[in-house]
Design an enzyme around this catalytic site. Sequence first.
Site, PDB file in Angstrom:
ATOM      1  N   HIS A 347      63.212  82.774 -33.495  1.00 58.60           N
ATOM      2  CA  HIS A 347      62.387  82.687 -34.702  1.00 58.60           C
ATOM      3  C   HIS A 347      61.147  83.572 -34.623  1.00 58.60           C
ATOM      4  O   HIS A 347      60.400  83.524 -33.644  1.00 58.60           O
ATOM      5  CB  HIS A 347      61.888  81.246 -34.947  1.00 58.60           C
ATOM      6  N   TYR A 371      50.544  97.427 -27.109  1.00 61.28           N
ATOM      7  CA  TYR A 371      49.846  98.669 -27.469  1.00 61.28           C
ATOM      8  C   TYR A 371      48.351  98.417 -27.556  1.00 61.28           C
ATOM      9  O   TYR A 371      47.899  97.515 -28.275  1.00 61.28           O
ATOM     10  CB  TYR A 371      50.394  99.176 -28.808  1.00 61.28           C
TER      11      TYR A 371
END
Length: 446
Positions: A347, A371
Site C-alpha cells: 500500500h 535524494y
Amino acid sequence: MKSQTPKPLHRVLGRPMVVHVIRAAAQSGCSRAVVVEKDGAISSVLGESVDGFPVSYAAQDVPLGTGDAVRCTLPQLRSDDVVVILNADLPCITAEAIRRLMQAHIPESLVVATSRCDEPGSYGRIVRADGGVVAIVEAKDATEEQLAIQEVNQGLYVVGGDVLAELIPQLGNSNAQGEFYLTDLVHLLAQSGRPADGIEFDNSGELMGVNDRVQLAEADASLRGRVLKHHMEQGVTIEDPARTVVEDSVTIGADTVLEVDVTLRGTTRIGSGCHIGQGSILTNAVVGDNVTVLPYSIMDDAVVEDGARVGPFARLRPGAHLCAESRVGNFVELKKTRLGVGSKANHLSYLGDAEIGEGVNVGAGTITCNYDGTHKYKTVMEDGVFIGSDTQIVAPVTVGKGAYVGAGSTVTEDVPAGALAISRTPQVNKEGWVERKSGSSGEKES
C-alpha cells in the site's frame, strides 16, 4: 501529412513507418538498405542499423521525383545487385510480398507490384500490351482512356543494378509535375524490347500507402490487427482486440489473458499463464510466468519474476525488479529497487534505490528518502525485515536481518539485525484538555 515531421518518421504501432519497411526487407532476405533522405532527417533518428540490419543513406537535397531519388543511390549500388525499390510509406508491407516480387525478377528488365482498385484515384495506371507492362502513367498525365484503367502501380519494384545504371540517366522530366518519374523506366524498357512484368497483389492492405492522418490511423489499425491475430493464434486471450495495443516487437506466452485497454510496447516479454489487467501499460518490461498485473498498472524497463503480483495502480519505473512471489500493491512506486522473493509492499509506498531481501514486509506509507537534492543514496533491507506503516527511511541506511521498525518512525541510522527501531515522539495524554480549551463545562460551542 501537414506536419514538420518527414512522412516516413510518422509512427505506426510505435515505430516510424520507414522502420516497418526496413524490417520487412530484412526479413525477406535483402542484405542492406539505402534510404533516401533530405537534410539528414531520417539518419538522425535511425542511425546505421535497424534491429541489426545495416542501413546507409543517400541525400536528395531537392525533391525532384522518384527517379531522381533512385539516381541519388546509384553510387552505392553495384551492377550485379538485385535491387528492391520500396516506398517508405508502406508500413504494412510484409516480407512475403517482397519475396514474391524478388522471385519474379527478370534479368535486364523490371518487375512492378500492381493491384486493382474500383476507384484508382491518384494511383499511376498500368498499361499492358501483349501481356507485358509497357508503361506506367501517372494520374495527372493520363488520358481519359488511361484513367479508366483499374490496375494501378503500388510503388514496389525489383530491378537489376545494371538496368538502373543504364536507364536512370535517360529519364526526363517533361510531365505535369516537372519531375523525374521512376515509372518512366518501364517505357524505356519497352522501347528497347524488354517489357516489364507486373505482379498483381490483392488489395488486402499489405501494400497500403499512407498520405494523410486518416490513412495513418488505418495503417495502424491494420498492422495492430495483424499482430493481435498472430498472438491469439498462439494461445493468447485478448478480450477486446479493438481496444488493445500490442507492438510487433512484443512476445507473449500461451494462456496469458489481456483485458481491455492493455498496451504492450517496445521489447516487452510476457510469459505464459499471466493475467494483465485493464488499462495497464507495459513498456520494455520482462514478465515471468503466472504473473498477475491488476488494472491500471504502469511498467517501464522493469522485471517481474514468476508468480509475482502487481497493482492495481502500481508503477514500476526503470530498474524495478520484483523477485518470484513478491507483491506490490495499490499506489506503490518502485525505482531502481529489487524486491526479494516473497516480499510485500502492498500500500501507498515509494521505494527508490533500494535492495530489499526475502520475506520483507513494507508497511503502508513507507518512503525511502533517497535524494538529498544533489545525490541519490541506497537503502538496504535485509531478509525478514518488518517496516511499520508511515515510516521514512533516510538513505543511506541498512536495516539488518529480521529487524523491526516501529510505525511512524524516521530512520536515519543503520538498524542492527534483530533490533527494534523506534524514533517517534512518546505519546502524551493531557486529561481534561478539551474542557479547559472550550472554557465551558465540557460542552462545545455550536
